[in-house]
Write an enzyme that holds these catalytic residues in place. Structure first.
Site, short mmCIF file in Angstrom:
data_model
loop_
_atom_site.label_atom_id
_atom_site.label_comp_id
_atom_site.label_asym_id
_atom_site.label_seq_id
_atom_site.Cartn_x
_atom_site.Cartn_y
_atom_site.Cartn_z
N HIS A 115 44.71 34.48 26.93
CA HIS A 115 44.06 35.80 26.86
C HIS A 115 44.82 36.87 27.63
CE1 HIS A 115 42.38 34.22 30.70
NE2 HIS A 115 42.31 35.49 31.04
N HIS A 179 41.26 41.04 42.05
CA HIS A 179 40.27 40.05 41.59
C HIS A 179 40.68 38.65 42.04
CE1 HIS A 179 43.14 39.79 38.28
NE2 HIS A 179 42.43 38.96 37.56
O1 LIG Z 1 40.56 30.57 34.07
C1 LIG Z 1 40.25 31.35 33.17
O2 LIG Z 1 40.39 31.06 31.98
C2 LIG Z 1 39.69 32.70 33.52
C3 LIG Z 1 40.63 33.58 34.26
C4 LIG Z 1 40.05 34.94 34.58
C5 LIG Z 1 38.74 35.09 35.06
C6 LIG Z 1 38.25 36.35 35.36
C7 LIG Z 1 39.04 37.48 35.25
C8 LIG Z 1 40.33 37.35 34.78
O3 LIG Z 1 41.13 38.44 34.65
C9 LIG Z 1 40.83 36.08 34.43
O4 LIG Z 1 42.09 36.00 33.92
FE LIG Z 2 44.13 37.15 34.47
#
Ligand SMILES: O=C(O)CCc1cccc(O)c1O
Ligand SMILES: [Fe+2]
Length: 318
Positions: A115, A179
């Site tokens: 993603h 984050h």
């Molecule tokens: O481990 C995962 O698949 C989630 C990672 C993920 C969670 C929250 C905010 C983000 O930007 C992010 O990349």
């Molecule tokens: Fe991320």
């Protein structure tokens, strides 16, 4: 003007764990403005600097950065799986020129992305394969990380390679800002977790479901103020955006990876993708930020930001 930029946060929790409707509407509006910026520029190539979250790149062979001369999205969370529309020739040119410039850029003829690269392509173009693209993986999740200066220099090398192409190239940076989602560390990991970090491709359904549940629970706790993850850091985020907007990219050189993590959470390293994109833009001349959006959104575990920029024709030195 042959280069333009859009940098934006991503979050797998968008559409999954929604904040208040007015916040969702505000972000929709900001994304619509970013799309309009992209549409008006009308790129014929997108170069996207993006991270991976142990879905496509693992400790079994972990480059600091890697250009994809071929790539497919694994389709995690709500993103589409399938091939990206990779411009292989452009990717190989970037690879050759970055190496010639002294940057040890890795290449993959079959890169897997998650993603971190698929979501911005879908947000900005409507699908993962709408526009020819060169994906550039930037390691942000798997320590140790090298000096921040190296990512600025990578961005400059990529920018030089594309700005001589004469094509209209949109530079995208994906992630951040502050984050701290629950991504496990190799150091101190159990054997099972270590295996997932070293070679966790094609996880089974239970593994994915456990991971999704953990991320959603963390988001809910962060929003409720009961999480033990690092809080979002709006002041740090503001400093990042101001430093980018003023074109003072070499100031980031003295920000160590430890500083990023301590001040803004482990995933604040994703700001590396923004530094690379802005450094690439800067190779075409002075730039001007045309829009900035920011809101800390704990429901999405994101200091959520979007910036757009263009090369400032008035300031271009000839
Ligand atoms: O481990 C995962 O698949 C989630 C990672 C993920 C969670 C929250 C905010 C983000 O930007 C992010 O990349
Ligand atoms: Fe991320």
């Amino acid at each position: 003007m042959t280069l333009a930029l859009c940098t934006l946060s991503h979050s797998p929790l968008i559409g999954v764990n929604q904040p208040a409707p007015d916040v969702v509407a505000e972000v929709d509006g900001a994304l619509a403005r970013a799309r309009e910026h992209v549409r008006a520029f009308s790129p014929d190539l997108a170069v996207i600097f993006g991270p991976d979250h142990f879905n496509g790149v693992f400790y079994d062979m972990l480059p600091p950065f890697c250009v994809g001369a071929g790539a497919e999205s694994i389709g995690d969370w709500r993103t589409s799986a399938g091939p990206l529309a990779v411009d292989t020739e452009a990717a190989r040119t970037i690879h050759r020129q970055a190496l010639a410039a002294g940057l040890d850029l890795a290449v993959s003829e079959r890169m897997q992305v998650d993603h971190g690269i698929a979501q911005p392509l879908e947000f900005l173009f409507g699908s993962i394969d709408a526009v020819p693209v060169v994906p550039v993986f930037v390691n942000c999740a798997a320590p140790p990380l090298g000096p921040t200066e190296r990512i600025r220099l990578l961005g400059e090398a990529v920018g030089r390679a594309v700005s001589v192409s004469g094509r209209r190239v949109l530079l995208i940076g994906s992630g951040g800002l502050s984050h701290d989602p629950p991504i496990p560390a190799l150091e101190g990991a159990s054997p099972e977790v270590a295996e997932r970090l070293i070679a966790g491709r094609n996880p089974d359904e239970d593994t994915v479901a456990t991971r999704v549940a953990r991320v959603v629970a963390t988001a809910q706790e962060l929003a409720a103020g009961t999480s033990d993850r690092a809080p979002l850091a709006p002041e740090w985020d503001a400093e990042v955006m101001e430093t980018l907007a003023r074109g003072r990219l070499s100031e980031f050189d003295s920000w160590s990876p430890e500083d990023f993590a301590a001040e803004a959470g482990n995933a604040a390293h994703e700001v590396r993708t923004w530094i690379a994109a802005f450094a690439a833009l800067g190779t075409a001349g002075a730039y001007r930020v045309t829009s900035t959006y920011y809101r800390p959104i704990p429901e999405w575990i994101a200091g959520f930001a979007i910036m757009t920029a263009v090369v400032d024709e008035q300031k271009v030195t000839r």
